[in-house]
Design an enzyme around this catalytic site. Structure first.
Site, PDB file in Angstrom:
ATOM      1  N   ARG A 110       0.837  -1.214   0.000  1.00 46.78           N
ATOM      2  CA  ARG A 110       0.000   0.000   0.000  1.00 46.78           C
ATOM      3  C   ARG A 110       0.870   1.262   0.000  1.00 46.78           C
ATOM      4  O   ARG A 110       0.527   2.269  -0.622  1.00 46.78           O
ATOM      5  CB  ARG A 110      -0.928  -0.015   1.214  1.00 46.78           C
ATOM      6  CG  ARG A 110      -1.922   1.138   1.204  1.00 46.78           C
ATOM      7  CD  ARG A 110      -2.991   0.973   2.286  1.00 46.78           C
ATOM      8  NE  ARG A 110      -4.021   1.989   2.187  1.00 46.78           N
ATOM      9  CZ  ARG A 110      -4.377   2.793   3.191  1.00 46.78           C
ATOM     10  NH1 ARG A 110      -3.784   2.688   4.385  1.00 46.78           N
ATOM     11  NH2 ARG A 110      -5.315   3.698   3.031  1.00 46.78           N
ATOM     12  N   HIS A 144       0.474   4.593  -2.401  1.00 48.99           N
ATOM     13  CA  HIS A 144       0.270   5.948  -1.876  1.00 48.99           C
ATOM     14  C   HIS A 144       1.462   6.860  -2.145  1.00 48.99           C
ATOM     15  O   HIS A 144       1.311   8.075  -2.207  1.00 48.99           O
ATOM     16  CB  HIS A 144      -0.069   5.894  -0.382  1.00 48.99           C
ATOM     17  CG  HIS A 144      -1.470   5.457  -0.114  1.00 48.99           C
ATOM     18  ND1 HIS A 144      -2.218   5.899   0.947  1.00 48.99           N
ATOM     19  CD2 HIS A 144      -2.277   4.603  -0.810  1.00 48.99           C
ATOM     20  CE1 HIS A 144      -3.429   5.343   0.906  1.00 48.99           C
ATOM     21  NE2 HIS A 144      -3.473   4.541  -0.143  1.00 48.99           N
ATOM     22  N   ASN A 185      -3.805   8.867   4.353  1.00 50.80           N
ATOM     23  CA  ASN A 185      -2.637   8.231   4.972  1.00 50.80           C
ATOM     24  C   ASN A 185      -2.716   8.150   6.496  1.00 50.80           C
ATOM     25  O   ASN A 185      -2.127   7.253   7.101  1.00 50.80           O
ATOM     26  CB  ASN A 185      -1.363   8.998   4.600  1.00 50.80           C
ATOM     27  CG  ASN A 185      -1.074   8.938   3.113  1.00 50.80           C
ATOM     28  OD1 ASN A 185      -1.369   7.944   2.454  1.00 50.80           O
ATOM     29  ND2 ASN A 185      -0.510  10.003   2.578  1.00 50.80           N
ATOM     30  N   HIS A 196      -6.032  -6.036  -2.425  1.00 49.02           N
ATOM     31  CA  HIS A 196      -6.950  -6.104  -1.282  1.00 49.02           C
ATOM     32  C   HIS A 196      -7.254  -7.549  -0.875  1.00 49.02           C
ATOM     33  O   HIS A 196      -8.194  -7.797  -0.141  1.00 49.02           O
ATOM     34  CB  HIS A 196      -8.235  -5.322  -1.582  1.00 49.02           C
ATOM     35  CG  HIS A 196      -8.014  -3.839  -1.612  1.00 49.02           C
ATOM     36  ND1 HIS A 196      -8.965  -2.943  -2.021  1.00 49.02           N
ATOM     37  CD2 HIS A 196      -6.928  -3.091  -1.271  1.00 49.02           C
ATOM     38  CE1 HIS A 196      -8.482  -1.704  -1.937  1.00 49.02           C
ATOM     39  NE2 HIS A 196      -7.239  -1.765  -1.488  1.00 49.02           N
TER      40      HIS A 196
HETATM   41  C1  HEM Z   1      -8.288   1.649  -6.475  1.00 53.27           C
HETATM   42  C2  HEM Z   1      -8.449   2.397  -5.472  1.00 53.27           C
HETATM   43  C3  HEM Z   1      -8.143   1.994  -4.063  1.00 53.27           C
HETATM   44  C4  HEM Z   1      -8.882   2.349  -2.989  1.00 53.27           C
HETATM   45  C5  HEM Z   1     -10.112   3.224  -2.985  1.00 53.27           C
HETATM   46  C6  HEM Z   1      -8.248   1.749  -1.840  1.00 53.27           C
HETATM   47  C7  HEM Z   1      -8.683   1.904  -0.543  1.00 53.27           C
HETATM   48  C8  HEM Z   1      -8.132   1.282   0.547  1.00 53.27           C
HETATM   49  C9  HEM Z   1      -8.590   1.442   1.885  1.00 53.27           C
HETATM   50  C10 HEM Z   1      -9.725   2.366   2.337  1.00 53.27           C
HETATM   51  C11 HEM Z   1      -7.857   0.633   2.671  1.00 53.27           C
HETATM   52  C12 HEM Z   1      -7.996   0.431   4.181  1.00 53.27           C
HETATM   53  C13 HEM Z   1      -7.311   1.536   4.939  1.00 53.27           C
HETATM   54  C14 HEM Z   1      -7.683   1.484   6.391  1.00 53.27           C
HETATM   55  O1  HEM Z   1      -8.795   1.902   6.700  1.00 53.27           O
HETATM   56  O2  HEM Z   1      -6.896   0.989   7.215  1.00 53.27           O
HETATM   57  C15 HEM Z   1      -6.924  -0.052   1.827  1.00 53.27           C
HETATM   58  C16 HEM Z   1      -6.011  -0.983   2.264  1.00 53.27           C
HETATM   59  C17 HEM Z   1      -5.054  -1.552   1.462  1.00 53.27           C
HETATM   60  N1  HEM Z   1      -4.846  -1.265   0.136  1.00 53.27           N
HETATM   61 FE1  HEM Z   1      -6.027  -0.160  -1.065  1.00 53.27          FE
HETATM   62  N2  HEM Z   1      -7.163   1.023  -2.238  1.00 53.27           N
HETATM   63  C18 HEM Z   1      -7.055   1.153  -3.596  1.00 53.27           C
HETATM   64  C19 HEM Z   1      -6.061   0.633  -4.385  1.00 53.27           C
HETATM   65  C20 HEM Z   1      -4.989  -0.068  -3.909  1.00 53.27           C
HETATM   66  C21 HEM Z   1      -3.833  -0.413  -4.687  1.00 53.27           C
HETATM   67  C22 HEM Z   1      -3.597   0.004  -6.122  1.00 53.27           C
HETATM   68  C23 HEM Z   1      -3.018  -1.140  -3.868  1.00 53.27           C
HETATM   69  C24 HEM Z   1      -1.670  -1.729  -4.169  1.00 53.27           C
HETATM   70  C25 HEM Z   1      -1.357  -2.330  -5.294  1.00 53.27           C
HETATM   71  C26 HEM Z   1      -3.679  -1.255  -2.592  1.00 53.27           C
HETATM   72  C27 HEM Z   1      -3.209  -1.978  -1.524  1.00 53.27           C
HETATM   73  C28 HEM Z   1      -3.780  -2.009  -0.284  1.00 53.27           C
HETATM   74  C29 HEM Z   1      -3.310  -2.843   0.799  1.00 53.27           C
HETATM   75  C30 HEM Z   1      -2.190  -3.861   0.735  1.00 53.27           C
HETATM   76  C31 HEM Z   1      -4.104  -2.543   1.912  1.00 53.27           C
HETATM   77  C32 HEM Z   1      -3.958  -3.122   3.324  1.00 53.27           C
HETATM   78  C33 HEM Z   1      -2.999  -2.211   4.082  1.00 53.27           C
HETATM   79  C34 HEM Z   1      -2.645  -2.655   5.482  1.00 53.27           C
HETATM   80  O3  HEM Z   1      -2.966  -3.764   5.885  1.00 53.27           O
HETATM   81  O4  HEM Z   1      -1.997  -1.845   6.159  1.00 53.27           O
HETATM   82  N3  HEM Z   1      -4.853  -0.580  -2.651  1.00 53.27           N
HETATM   83  N4  HEM Z   1      -7.100   0.369   0.535  1.00 53.27           N
END
Ligand code: HEM
Ligand SMILES: *[C@@H]1O[C@H](CO)[C@@H](O)[C@H](O)[C@H]1NC(C)=O
Ligand SMILES: *[C@@H]1O[C@H](CO)[C@@H](O)[C@H](O)[C@H]1NC(C)=O
Length: 331
Positions: free
Chosen positions: A66, A70, A99, A200
């Site tokens: 992530r 970002h 973030n 995800h």
């Molecule tokens: C397409 C639009 C995207 C949206 C709207 C989005 C949104 C989010 C949100 C809201 C979370 C949870 C944050 C929290 O509340 O703790 C999340 C987690 C995560 N996202 Fe996305 N995301 C997107 C794209 C991506 C992309 C492109 C990647 C990487 C290739 C990614 C990888 C991750 C990962 C690995 C997590 C888990 C993070 C953790 O466990 O700390 N996301 N995302």
């Protein structure tokens, strides 16, 4: 006559080669193995720290994947997301709602940077550290089916402002057209969106990221998952308030696999932005292919990660090599 034709051909071939070279150079300013001469152990050092960190907590891998997203979508892949507040720059990207407080792994980047400063002082950029760490996390959490080289040579930026993540990182409440637009602005397309959303399949989310639009409002979320989530999440979950986290993929929470696409199809995903992938015929077909064809997603994920890791990169004197990833370097 024959000699003239040969001469003509030689000129043509020379022109074609020059053209290829020019296109090739413009293609990516980065190169695979950029540190082979400068710091031969660089990539091995990152991998060693990542293996250890993920064995302690797989969330460290999710954090790095992530982090790359970002970082790259805001000011390019230049580690601007890592900069701490200072009197001159009191509100850097890391304090912005996309973030803060959810982005994690800053201490892990510090640990990698410290190891690299011992091995090769002042040599490896923080932007490259993020790219290597995200790549290694992908390989480790996928048990080796995902493996790829990531070009390097990025330099670190000196500018970071909290207003920018809000402009470039679409919120989880987004519909498909807003999501696609946010990718197109960065040179990625709808397929990259579908493929990269597959991340995800690991990691965690705070309840506040989905409770208002997915649980407190009518949504297509699977009833069983909704009940499970209501059990874990307060109805008034809000960032900085009572806001626990839940795993994103309840089936295989720590495996970077194609389960995400099966979850999208069975409406067992957390966000509106995940469910949105079914709202066009084109992206829905991609979801089905990713869910059903073994190896399909892994191949595309490798390429899409490299593409994302190349967004608006800074090289040469467009950037610097920080000593401490949280602080702009001044000599
Ligand atoms: C397409 C639009 C995207 C949206 C709207 C989005 C949104 C989010 C949100 C809201 C979370 C949870 C944050 C929290 O509340 O703790 C999340 C987690 C995560 N996202 Fe996305 N995301 C997107 C794209 C991506 C992309 C492109 C990647 C990487 C290739 C990614 C990888 C991750 C990962 C690995 C997590 C888990 C993070 C953790 O466990 O700390 N996301 N995302
Ligand atoms: C950073 O963004 C804020 C708005 O969030 C703005 O007021 C400020 O001028 C920006 N700072 C710089 C250095 O661009
Ligand atoms: C998507 O959401 C935006 C608001 O963020 C809205 O302006 C737009 O009309 C929506 N598009 C579709 C196709 O629903």
């Amino acid at each position: 006559m024959a000699a003239a034709a040969v001469k003509k051909l030689q000129v043509l071939v020379a022109c074609a080669l020059l053209l290829l070279l020019a296109v090739g150079c413009r293609g990516s300013p980065l190169q695979i193995g950029f540190y082979h001469d400068r710091c031969p152990q660089a990539e091995a050092v990152v991998k060693g720290v990542m293996m250890e960190a993920i064995s302690q907590n797989p969330g460290n891998g999710a954090a790095m994947i992530r982090m790359l997203f970002h970082d790259c979508f805001v000011e390019g892949c230049d580690a601007s997301v890592l900069l701490d507040p200072t009197p001159f720059s009191p509100t850097p990207e890391k304090l912005s709602p996309p973030n803060n407080p959810s982005l994690r792994g800053f201490e892990l980047i510090d640990a990698i940077k410290e190891a690299l400063e011992v091995a090769c002082p002042g040599t490896v950029s923080c932007a490259d550290i993020i790219a290597f760490a995200a790549r290694d996390a992908s390989c480790i959490l996928n048990a080796g089916k995902v493996h790829f080289e990531v070009p390097s040579g990025r330099r670190d930026g000196t500018f970071s402002n909290a207003s920018e993540p809000l402009k470039f990182l679409a919120p989880p409440t987004s519909n498909l057209s807003d999501l696609v637009d946010s990718f197109v602005v960065k040179g990625l397309d709808a397929e990259d969106l579908v493929i990269l959303s597959g991340a995800h399949t690991i990691g965690r989310s705070h309840c506040s990221s989905f409770v208002p639009d997915r649980l407190n409002a009518p949504s297509d979320i699977n009833g069983g998952l909704a009940a499970f989530l209501r059990d874990q999440c307060p109805a008034d979950a809000a960032p900085g308030g009572n806001d626990p986290t839940v795993m994103q993929d309840v089936v295989t929470p720590n495996d970077l696999d194609r389960q995400y696409y099966k979850n999208v199809l069975s409406h067992t995903v957390l966000f509106t932005s995940d469910a949105a992938l079914l709202t066009s015929e084109e992206t829905a077909r991609m979801v089905v292919d990713n869910a059903n064809i073994p190896g399909w997603w892994e191949d595309r994920f490798e390429k899409a990660m490299v593409k994302m890791a190349g967004i608006e990169v800074k090289t040469g004197d467009q950037g610097q090599i920080r000593k401490n990833c949280r602080v702009v370097y001044r000599n």
